[in-house]
Design a protein around this motif. Structure first.
Motif, PDB file in Angstrom:
ATOM      1  N   ASP B 203      61.791  56.912  56.592  1.00 14.14           N
ATOM      2  CA  ASP B 203      60.579  56.741  57.401  1.00 14.14           C
ATOM      3  C   ASP B 203      59.383  56.945  56.478  1.00 14.14           C
ATOM      4  OD1 ASP B 203      58.603  56.719  59.247  1.00 14.14           O
ATOM      5  OD2 ASP B 203      59.399  58.324  60.507  1.00 14.14           O
ATOM      6  N   ARG B 204      58.643  55.898  56.266  1.00 15.95           N
ATOM      7  CA  ARG B 204      57.542  55.988  55.301  1.00 15.95           C
ATOM      8  C   ARG B 204      56.269  55.363  55.888  1.00 15.95           C
ATOM      9  NH1 ARG B 204      60.648  58.883  53.147  1.00 15.95           N
ATOM     10  NH2 ARG B 204      61.458  58.815  51.025  1.00 15.95           N
ATOM     11  N   THR B 205      55.150  55.826  55.374  1.00 15.32           N
ATOM     12  CA  THR B 205      53.878  55.221  55.744  1.00 15.32           C
ATOM     13  C   THR B 205      53.177  54.760  54.476  1.00 15.32           C
ATOM     14  OG1 THR B 205      53.680  56.622  57.675  1.00 15.32           O
ATOM     15  CG2 THR B 205      51.662  55.617  56.855  1.00 15.32           C
ATOM     16  N   TYR B 206      52.798  53.512  54.476  1.00 14.37           N
ATOM     17  CA  TYR B 206      52.137  52.950  53.302  1.00 14.37           C
ATOM     18  C   TYR B 206      50.736  52.466  53.659  1.00 14.37           C
ATOM     19  CZ  TYR B 206      56.817  53.023  51.317  1.00 14.37           C
ATOM     20  OH  TYR B 206      58.045  53.424  50.869  1.00 14.37           O
ATOM     21  N   VAL B 207      49.873  52.622  52.682  1.00 13.49           N
ATOM     22  CA  VAL B 207      48.494  52.175  52.856  1.00 13.49           C
ATOM     23  C   VAL B 207      48.306  50.861  52.108  1.00 13.49           C
ATOM     24  CG1 VAL B 207      46.069  52.713  52.421  1.00 13.49           C
ATOM     25  CG2 VAL B 207      47.665  54.546  53.034  1.00 13.49           C
ATOM     26  N   GLN B 208      47.988  49.826  52.839  1.00 15.60           N
ATOM     27  CA  GLN B 208      47.600  48.550  52.232  1.00 15.60           C
ATOM     28  C   GLN B 208      46.083  48.587  52.144  1.00 15.60           C
ATOM     29  OE1 GLN B 208      49.018  45.620  51.228  1.00 15.60           O
ATOM     30  NE2 GLN B 208      51.074  46.497  51.334  1.00 15.60           N
ATOM     31  N   GLN B 209      45.597  48.903  50.962  1.00 12.07           N
ATOM     32  CA  GLN B 209      44.153  49.076  50.862  1.00 12.07           C
ATOM     33  C   GLN B 209      43.404  47.771  51.098  1.00 12.07           C
ATOM     34  OE1 GLN B 209      46.120  48.631  48.228  1.00 12.07           O
ATOM     35  NE2 GLN B 209      45.000  48.184  46.361  1.00 12.07           N
ATOM     36  N   ARG B 210      42.139  47.900  51.383  1.00 10.74           N
ATOM     37  CA  ARG B 210      41.270  46.746  51.632  1.00 10.74           C
ATOM     38  C   ARG B 210      40.930  46.074  50.298  1.00 10.74           C
ATOM     39  NH1 ARG B 210      36.763  45.260  55.552  1.00 10.74           N
ATOM     40  NH2 ARG B 210      38.062  46.223  57.122  1.00 10.74           N
ATOM     41  N   LEU B 211      41.029  44.767  50.280  1.00  6.43           N
ATOM     42  CA  LEU B 211      40.757  44.023  49.043  1.00  6.43           C
ATOM     43  C   LEU B 211      39.622  43.029  49.243  1.00  6.43           C
ATOM     44  CD1 LEU B 211      44.425  43.186  47.948  1.00  6.43           C
ATOM     45  CD2 LEU B 211      43.010  45.110  47.221  1.00  6.43           C
ATOM     46  N   ILE B 212      38.974  42.705  48.159  1.00 13.60           N
ATOM     47  CA  ILE B 212      37.947  41.664  48.166  1.00 13.60           C
ATOM     48  C   ILE B 212      38.511  40.471  47.383  1.00 13.60           C
ATOM     49  CG2 ILE B 212      35.585  41.062  47.534  1.00 13.60           C
ATOM     50  CD1 ILE B 212      34.936  44.074  47.599  1.00 13.60           C
ATOM     51  N   PRO B 213      38.686  39.335  48.039  1.00 20.28           N
ATOM     52  CA  PRO B 213      39.404  38.230  47.400  1.00 20.28           C
ATOM     53  C   PRO B 213      38.826  37.779  46.047  1.00 20.28           C
ATOM     54  CG  PRO B 213      39.254  37.856  49.745  1.00 20.28           C
ATOM     55  CD  PRO B 213      38.413  39.068  49.454  1.00 20.28           C
ATOM     56  N   THR B 214      37.488  37.742  45.944  1.00 24.05           N
ATOM     57  CA  THR B 214      36.850  37.482  44.652  1.00 24.05           C
ATOM     58  C   THR B 214      37.271  36.184  43.988  1.00 24.05           C
ATOM     59  OG1 THR B 214      36.981  39.897  44.377  1.00 24.05           O
ATOM     60  CG2 THR B 214      36.055  38.664  42.567  1.00 24.05           C
ATOM     61  N   ALA B 215      37.128  35.087  44.697  1.00 21.33           N
ATOM     62  CA  ALA B 215      37.200  33.790  44.016  1.00 21.33           C
ATOM     63  C   ALA B 215      36.070  33.771  42.991  1.00 21.33           C
ATOM     64  CB  ALA B 215      37.026  32.661  45.023  1.00 21.33           C
ATOM     65  N   MET B 216      36.293  33.127  41.865  1.00 18.00           N
ATOM     66  CA  MET B 216      35.261  33.179  40.820  1.00 18.00           C
ATOM     67  C   MET B 216      33.976  32.477  41.253  1.00 18.00           C
ATOM     68  SD  MET B 216      36.349  35.168  38.574  1.00 18.00           S
ATOM     69  CE  MET B 216      34.866  35.009  37.611  1.00 18.00           C
ATOM     70  N   GLU B 217      34.113  31.414  42.028  1.00 18.27           N
ATOM     71  CA  GLU B 217      32.894  30.764  42.505  1.00 18.27           C
ATOM     72  C   GLU B 217      32.407  31.475  43.762  1.00 18.27           C
ATOM     73  OE1 GLU B 217      31.150  26.608  44.400  1.00 18.27           O
ATOM     74  OE2 GLU B 217      33.214  27.194  44.743  1.00 18.27           O
ATOM     75  N   PRO B 218      31.225  32.057  43.713  1.00 20.06           N
ATOM     76  CA  PRO B 218      30.668  32.616  44.942  1.00 20.06           C
ATOM     77  C   PRO B 218      30.459  31.477  45.955  1.00 20.06           C
ATOM     78  CG  PRO B 218      29.455  33.398  43.021  1.00 20.06           C
ATOM     79  CD  PRO B 218      30.341  32.283  42.555  1.00 20.06           C
ATOM     80  N   ARG B 219      30.431  31.839  47.229  1.00 18.96           N
ATOM     81  CA  ARG B 219      30.249  30.796  48.235  1.00 18.96           C
ATOM     82  C   ARG B 219      28.873  30.150  48.095  1.00 18.96           C
ATOM     83  NH1 ARG B 219      30.402  33.429  53.685  1.00 18.96           N
ATOM     84  NH2 ARG B 219      29.454  35.106  52.471  1.00 18.96           N
ATOM     85  N   ALA B 220      28.769  28.930  48.559  1.00 15.97           N
ATOM     86  CA  ALA B 220      27.478  28.255  48.588  1.00 15.97           C
ATOM     87  C   ALA B 220      27.533  27.205  49.687  1.00 15.97           C
ATOM     88  CB  ALA B 220      27.174  27.600  47.244  1.00 15.97           C
ATOM     89  N   VAL B 221      26.372  26.924  50.247  1.00 15.34           N
ATOM     90  CA  VAL B 221      26.273  25.962  51.340  1.00 15.34           C
ATOM     91  C   VAL B 221      25.051  25.083  51.089  1.00 15.34           C
ATOM     92  CG1 VAL B 221      25.717  25.722  53.798  1.00 15.34           C
ATOM     93  CG2 VAL B 221      27.348  27.476  53.065  1.00 15.34           C
ATOM     94  N   VAL B 222      25.215  23.780  51.243  1.00 19.53           N
ATOM     95  CA  VAL B 222      24.076  22.861  51.271  1.00 19.53           C
ATOM     96  C   VAL B 222      24.172  22.097  52.585  1.00 19.53           C
ATOM     97  CG1 VAL B 222      23.052  20.779  50.281  1.00 19.53           C
ATOM     98  CG2 VAL B 222      23.826  22.623  48.768  1.00 19.53           C
ATOM     99  N   ALA B 223      23.101  22.113  53.356  1.00 22.01           N
ATOM    100  CA  ALA B 223      23.099  21.393  54.628  1.00 22.01           C
ATOM    101  C   ALA B 223      21.939  20.421  54.630  1.00 22.01           C
ATOM    102  CB  ALA B 223      22.968  22.372  55.794  1.00 22.01           C
ATOM    103  N   THR B 224      22.196  19.231  55.154  1.00 21.29           N
ATOM    104  CA  THR B 224      21.129  18.239  55.177  1.00 21.29           C
ATOM    105  C   THR B 224      21.297  17.339  56.409  1.00 21.29           C
ATOM    106  OG1 THR B 224      20.037  16.465  53.935  1.00 21.29           O
ATOM    107  CG2 THR B 224      22.414  16.649  53.676  1.00 21.29           C
ATOM    108  N   THR B 225      20.187  16.753  56.823  1.00 19.70           N
ATOM    109  CA  THR B 225      20.248  15.887  57.994  1.00 19.70           C
ATOM    110  C   THR B 225      19.262  14.737  57.839  1.00 19.70           C
ATOM    111  OG1 THR B 225      20.005  15.779  60.400  1.00 19.70           O
ATOM    112  CG2 THR B 225      18.510  17.255  59.241  1.00 19.70           C
TER     113      THR B 225
END
Lengths: 294, 862, 172
Positions: B203-225
């Motif tokens: 009987d064990r308890t494990y901690v799956q710590q919180r991770l930050i995915p960290t894709a090398m490209e930060p997100r970006a958005v361009v919107a146009t109309t």
């Protein structure tokens, strides 16, 4: 992220730099000196600093270079880490500086970051301040009033605070060249190659006939300033070096290192609690002396 | 050639110009083709979203909450509006009527609580980093400056950080409905019977710590109309899903919205999302009529790209003394963060079917409770639920092996599904179609030199070397190829799991392949070309793969869950089959033969038993001219296919590693790492190996380096790369990789998927190795990430009663070579307080080398 | 606003810049050199690495004014027409990239480390790349590529190919 606006001054001479900084000091402007910028620019980008102006010393050749002056080596404040590493004088006369500098950041940062900048930034987690302290370097500073020298023991005042007064420029550092019989090591303990030292130990050890005659130990990241491990330095005199790291039941070098954390007040952060840092200081000092005294 | 074609002038010119391609008999599938994608990437001719410049473009910057939980009492944007270059400043109130709620597409239970999730906070903020206002300015510098002139007043509310506390009576609430999002249960077999009178229970308890995915490209958005239609460029993995969801959220009609994923710099699940910035980008461009761009800074990203993992796992195994598993019980708390995003609740549920791993058992019981906290929402991160499951079962299997004095490999052998038993329906009801765990494991053991390392380990234990050696084992499988739509439906997921492709035969014989998958580093342009080259008998270089633009690829389910090849690749193959069917009919017509007599090989349709034939390129050209087609034959050979798999695929493998643990400092060093993966048949071994390498690195990073840390007030402490440690080349070893090949039976290519395997396998291998090294100290766990400090504290906490070196015992331990630590009683006492749960408590005494001896004996009969 | 003169990939530009303008933003937003991307705020990731007077620097940690009078080479300036630099070829051949976002910086750092060691060991390569993060490859193939690129560059440095060598020494 993007820095807040600031003015920019690029003095053409050291005198002009002193004059600009002197005027800023008297008017109370928050002016920062820009050397290589490798610590300053991230701070500006994160908007953790809002200087009104940067004074860029990067084009002052007189602040750059390594000079062998017999009993000491003079390193111009604007000498980059890369230039320090490439200097035969540094490697031969003050090898501890080369050993520690090789662990600073990464190659691209070392191309820009400067020896003097690292010192003046006075980050206790930086690798070079502990070296300066261990070697009793002397900091040469200039202002409109003239030049003065500050011993390393007085240069690092507090976290990110040096003894430089407003209006003063660090122009270089005298690094004492220890004579024959000395051995050196910089032991850096960090989680990843890029991470700051959790603890670092700069060790210079003089041996004679298998005995440690003298040791100088500077500790990285064990307080708000770099710290000298005086207790170890005192306890290690006359100890047989053969015992360092030995497999025997009793290791007098290890005993001597038990006081490595004396007088420190190590920080608590994401990577280590103070008691762990104290422990590391003892273990790493032992290891550093073992290598330096080899 | 031209006279035979009886084609028109243009067709004749094409045919005579030597532009008409020739068929190819080369076998492309299985070849280590260098990637087509590389040319633009190695020369810098890329189209990252932030590279896009449009005339009159404005720049958006977001003001983000510094409070984990607070009521917004005032937002004053007036000063910011007067700053130079500022075009507009908006607060949440300005969007309140039109911004809708960010979608959650996976309501895992009927009674799940899905709180309203405004893209920009209006009344309340629930995590640090939540957008509360934004500036639109003429350049990014001016936008950043004006942010500082926005005034926001907050009335602080209590932060909710810890999941267990969040569920306790009287806890402050993240949402008015409380802190529980759902409880999801799943069971098979009689779990009570399995545990009743079981000789061994772990009987064990494990901690799956919180991770930050960290894709090398930060997100970006361009919107146009243009006033009527909208185009959104986004650094996304899911242009198709995004388009549907954005249409539903913003009210922009789906047919007036085009979504483009240009070059995308990695995702790992983090770009499988419908984000606030995408919605707000569209709303802002709708208001201003100008193109707008937002680019994330890394600091913003660490705060606001959805996080991964963050689960508290209690796992129990009931087994016999022979090591045979009777049942596994799992009780999971999963941190949802402040809101449920696109597939947030489904992530732990994806893991539910994997806690049984590759093992046979009589009963299984799984419960998961999703918990709200005042942190960034969690969602898919490489493996998504399956790494967590694999970690728990593989860690617990090592504990069981230790308990029984068995070699961990031997224990696994006794329990795993043998290769003769496939297809095998597991206790979770999944049918594993194929696999050979024995073969992969044997290969891995040989590559690692397992027996020799065990001998070295025993020697170090005997010598009480301060540097101990641990060997980590991880034998895993995963469910990939997400997913059969019917299964997704039964799990209450909001969409299907099919994939689409079209294959277009161009007049010159070149081929355009449209795929609904959306690669962002996986090499689909290359791999799909290989599949098409073989299927149609055309040269590899004659194939272009089009993707990531909903105007070009109108239909798709995008890329995640190791699904692209297994589902999307099969759609490509099926579209090719349809092209060939058409071509066959045309060939029969042109060759004046019956379609039944036409055989196809190496790009040429021939009348059986004759030399008379037509290449596929000639046929394509013939449809361009269309002068002589069979009756009712639609000009063109193009075809569409949509593939919905019947089953998941089940890649598996054995990963082993050897780690040195410096017990004096807690430092760990990976000495060797061996991965033998079975991903079924392989289209491109180079790409497969690359995926495995990268996956291993990310899994190691979870084990050793990474954790998103929040303080008790909900402030994140790891906002930069200086604090959130991503390993560099000098922090990782070279990996030894190999493969066994057991083709999947559920698809015609025999492929299983490889995107997540390395990440799933490596994390438990690393932690198992570290624990294995520290067994002599009575250590049973080290919580991730296994930082030097944690390892050291574990050793120290155990060291009080286990191995005692001279430094500890007043220099009396004369026989010990290594002094493990330098701790006085004061320090050790200090340590206990901080000791990791589950490690300090149940240690007993020096337990080696008994275990090691048992190990060798048991391991000897391989 | 200071006026600076800077040569980028062989073309000389005169630009009036705010003192705070980062070199990487000058390259990307003003000069259209979008081949050099940005990956972090703290100089850790190395994605923006370029050559400044022949030495690798992180262009996010250099002000444009600091590059006044200097020569910058970006990933876009490496190829000679359609002939890729040997390091670009090596990255392609060894499958040393997946998403490719770190690749420009990685290639620049790789070329830089060969200045000191034209035939680096695996360990030297790993240390030399410690300032460049990749999230896709696990670095194995990057290390292989750098060593392959190194071999190809030194073969090219044979005397009979002096002309090409001259270009390689100068630009990277």
């Amino acid at each position: 992220m993007i820095p807040a606006p600031f003015d920019y001054v690029r003095p053409a001479s050291l005198d002009e730099a002193c004059q600009v900084l002197g005027e800023a000091a008297s008017s109370g402007d928050d002016v920062k000196v820009l050397a290589g910028g490798q610590s300053l620019l991230p701070l500006l980008r994160l908007r953790l600093a809002y200087p009104s102006a940067l004074v860029d010393l990067g084009r002052l050749p007189e602040l750059r270079g390594v000079e062998d002056r017999g009993d000491h080596v003079f390193i111009g404040a604007l000498t980059t880490h890369d230039e320090v590493l490439r200097s035969g004088v540094v490697r031969e006369r003050i090898p501890l500086v080369a050993l520690a500098t090789a662990t600073v950041a990464d190659p691209a940062v070392r191309h820009r970051g400067t020896f003097g900048g690292s010192m003046a930034h006075a980050d206790p987690a930086g690798d070079l301040p502990a070296v300066a302290l261990a070697l009793d370097c002397v900091f040469v500073v200039r202002s409109g009033e003239g030049e003065r020298e500050i011993p390393a023991a007085e240069f690092f005042v507090d976290y990110l605070e040096s003894a430089l007064e407003p209006g003063e420029v660090l122009i270089g550092v005298k690094v004492p060249a220890l004579g024959p019989g000395w051995g050196f090591h910089y032991e850096k303990f960090h989680r990843t190659a890029q991470a700051w030292a959790i603890v670092g130990v700069a060790a210079a050890v003089r041996r004679s006939n298998g005995t440690i005659e003298e040791a100088r130990i500077g500790l990285t990241n064990m307080g708000s300033t770099p710290v000298r491990a005086r207790a170890v330095e005192a306890a290690i005199r006359g100890v047989s070096i053969a015992a360092a790291g030995s497999n025997g039941a009793h290791d007098p070098v290890r005993d001597a290192c038990a006081g490595a954390d004396e007088g420190t007040s190590p920080p608590s952060d994401l990577h280590a609690q103070p008691d762990y840092r104290r422990h590391l200081a003892r273990v790493l000092t032992h290891r550093a002396i073992g290598v330096a005294g080899r | 050639m031209s006279e035979q074609l009886d084609a028109g002038l243009i067709a004749e010119q094409i045919a005579e110009s030597d532009q008409l391609s020739r068929p190819s008999g080369a076998h492309e599938v299985g070849k280590a083709r260098r990637r087509k994608e590389d040319a633009r990437l190695v020369t810098g001719r890329t189209t990252w979203t932030d590279n896009i410049q449009l005339p009159g473009m404005l720049y958006v910057a977001f003001l983000r909450s510094p409070m984990a939980h607070a009521r917004i009492t005032r937002v004053d944007t007036s000063a910011a509006r007067t700053r130079p270059g500022v075009v507009a400043v908006y607060s949440g109130q300005d969007f309140a009527d039109e911004q809708g709620s960010l979608p959650c597409a996976w309501p895992v239970t009927e009674d799940i609580v899905i709180p309203d999730h405004p893209p920009m906070a209006v009344e309340e903020v629930r995590y640090v980093g939540e957008a509360v206002a934004c500036v639109v300015a003429t350049d990014r510098y001016k936008a950043a400056d004006a942010l500082e002139a926005i005034e926001v007043d907050y009335e602080p509310l209590d932060a909710v950080i810890d999941m267990t506390e969040a569920l306790a009576e009287g806890s402050p609430k993240v949402h008015e409905t409380g802190n529980k999002a759902f409880t999801w249960k799943f069971a098979g077999g009689d779990i009570d019977a399995a545990f009743r009178d079981a000789p061994v229970v772990i009987d064990r308890t494990y901690v799956q710590q919180r991770l930050i995915p960290t894709a090398m490209e930060p997100r970006a958005v361009v919107a146009t109309t243009d006033g009527e239609t909208f185009t959104l460029y986004s650094s996304t993995q899911i242009p198709h899903v995004l388009r549907v969801m954005l249409a539903l959220t913003t009210g922009i009609p789906e047919h007036k919205l085009r979504v483009i994923a240009p070059d995308v710099g990695g995702g790992f699940g983090s770009k499988l999302q419908v984000t606030a910035e995408e919605v707000l980008g569209l709303l802002i461009t709708r208001r201003l009529g100008k193109p707008v761009k937002w680019t994330e800074s890394r600091t913003e990203g660490n705060l606001t790209v959805h996080h991964g993992r963050d689960q508290l796992q209690r796992i129990s195994i009931a087994a016999g003394r022979d090591g045979l598993i009777r049942g596994v019980r799992v009780d999971l708390l999963a941190d949802m963060g402040a809101y449920l995003m696109l597939v947030t609740p489904g992530i732990p549920i994806l893991g539910a079917f994997m806690y049984n791993g590759i093992y046979k058992m009589d009963a299984y019981d799984f419960t998961c409770t999703g918990v709200f906290t005042t942190k960034m929402p969690t969602d898919a991160y490489r493996g998504a639920g399956r790494p967590e499951a694999t970690f728990a079962i593989e860690r617990a299997m090592d504990e069981l092996a230790h308990e029984l004095g068995l070699d961990p490999i031997e224990l696994r052998r006794r329990n795993w599904i043998t290769h003769e038993e496939f297809p095998y329906t597991t206790i979770c009801g999944l049918t594993y179609d194929s696999g050979n765990y024995e073969a992969a494991t044997d290969r891995a053991l040989a590559l690692l030199g397992y027996d020799k390392l065990r001998a070295e380990q025993a020697d170090r234990r005997d010598r009480r070397d301060p540097v101990q050696l641990g060997i980590g084992v991880s034998t895993f499988t995963e469910m990939c190829g997400l997913a059969p739509s019917r299964v997704l439906g039964s799990l209450s997921y909001g969409a299907g799991g099919w994939e689409h492709s079209s294959v277009r035969m161009l007049p010159t014989g070149k081929v355009e392949v449209v795929t609904g998958t959306s690669p962002h580093g996986q090499g689909h342009e290359t791999a799909w070309s290989q599949i098409v080259a073989d299927a149609l008998g055309v040269p590899f270089d004659d194939v272009s793969v089009l993707h990531g633009d909903t105007s070009i690829s109108h239909k798709g389910m995008d890329t995640y869950g190791s699904r692209s090849l297994v589902v999307g690749g099969i759609a490509v193959l099926q579209a090719c089959e349809k092209v060939k069917d058409k071509a066959r009919e045309l060939a029969a017509h042109m060759l004046e033969a019956s379609a039944d007599d036409i055989e196809f090989a190496a790009g040429t349709f021939k009348v059986r038993g004759t030399d008379s034939g037509k290449t596929i390129q000639e046929l394509a050209l013939a449809t361009f001219a269309a002068h002589d087609l069979p009756d009712r034959f639609e000009p063109g050979l193009d075809a569409d296919a949509t593939f919905d798999p019947d089953n998941f695929s089940f890649p598996h493998g054995t990963h082993l590693c050897a780690i040195e643990v410096d017990t004096e400092t807690g430092a760990t060093k990976i000495r060797s790492y061996v991965a033998v993966d079975d991903v079924g048949s392989v289209v491109n071994p180079l790409i497969v190996e690359g995926q495995v390498h990268g996956g291993i690195a990310q899994g190691i990073a979870q084990a050793l380096f990474e954790e998103a840390v929040y303080d008790s007030e909900g402030n994140m402490l790891t906002t930069t790369m200086a604090d959130y440690l991503i390993p560099s080349a000098s922090d990782l070893p070279d990996f030894t990789t190999d493969r066994t090949e057991t083709p999947a039976t559920s698809n015609p290519l025999g492929v299983k998927g490889v995107g997540e395997a390395g990440t799933i396998a490596s994390t438990p291998a690393i932690v198992n190795a570290i624990v294995d090294a520290l067994r002599p100290y009575g250590v049973h766990d080290v919580r991730m990430p296994c930082t030097p400090e944690r390892v050291w504290r574990t050793v120290i906490a155990a060291g009080e009663t286990a191995w005692v070196g001279p430094g500890l015992a007043g220099n009396t331990g004369g026989t010990a070579e290594g002094n493990t630590a330098w701790v006085g009683p004061g320090l050790a006492g200090d340590t206990t307080d901080r000791g990791e749960p589950g490690t300090a408590g149940d240690r007993t005494d020096w337990v080696g080398p008994t275990a090691a001896e048992g190990t060798e004996a048991e391991g000897g009969d391989r | 606003m200071p006026r600076i003169t800077v040569t980028v990939d062989g073309i000389t530009y005169q630009e009036d810049v705010e003192p705070r303008l980062l070199l990487v933003h000058l390259l990307r937003d003003r000069l259209g050199k979008t081949g050099t991307p940005i990956g972090c705020d703290t100089g850790n990731c190395g994605a923006c690495t370029v050559m400044l007077d022949g030495m690798s620097v992180k262009s996010c940690s250099v002000l444009a004014v600091q590059a006044d009078g200097n020569d910058v080479v970006t990933i876009e300036g490496l190829a000679h027409g359609n002939e890729w630099h040997p390091m670009q070829k090596a990255f392609h051949e060894e499958h040393a990239l997946q998403c490719g976002y770190c690749t420009p910086g990685m290639i620049m750092a790789a070329i830089d480390l060969l200045r000191d060691d034209p035939d680096p060991s695996e360990e030297t390569v790993r240390e030399g790349l410690e300032g460049n993060l990749c999230r896709c490859t696990g670095y194995c193939n990057i290390v292989r590529a750098v060593r392959r690129g190194a071999r190809e560059m030194s073969q090219r440095s044979m005397p009979e190919q002096a002309e090409q060598t001259e270009r390689e020494v100068r630009t990277p």
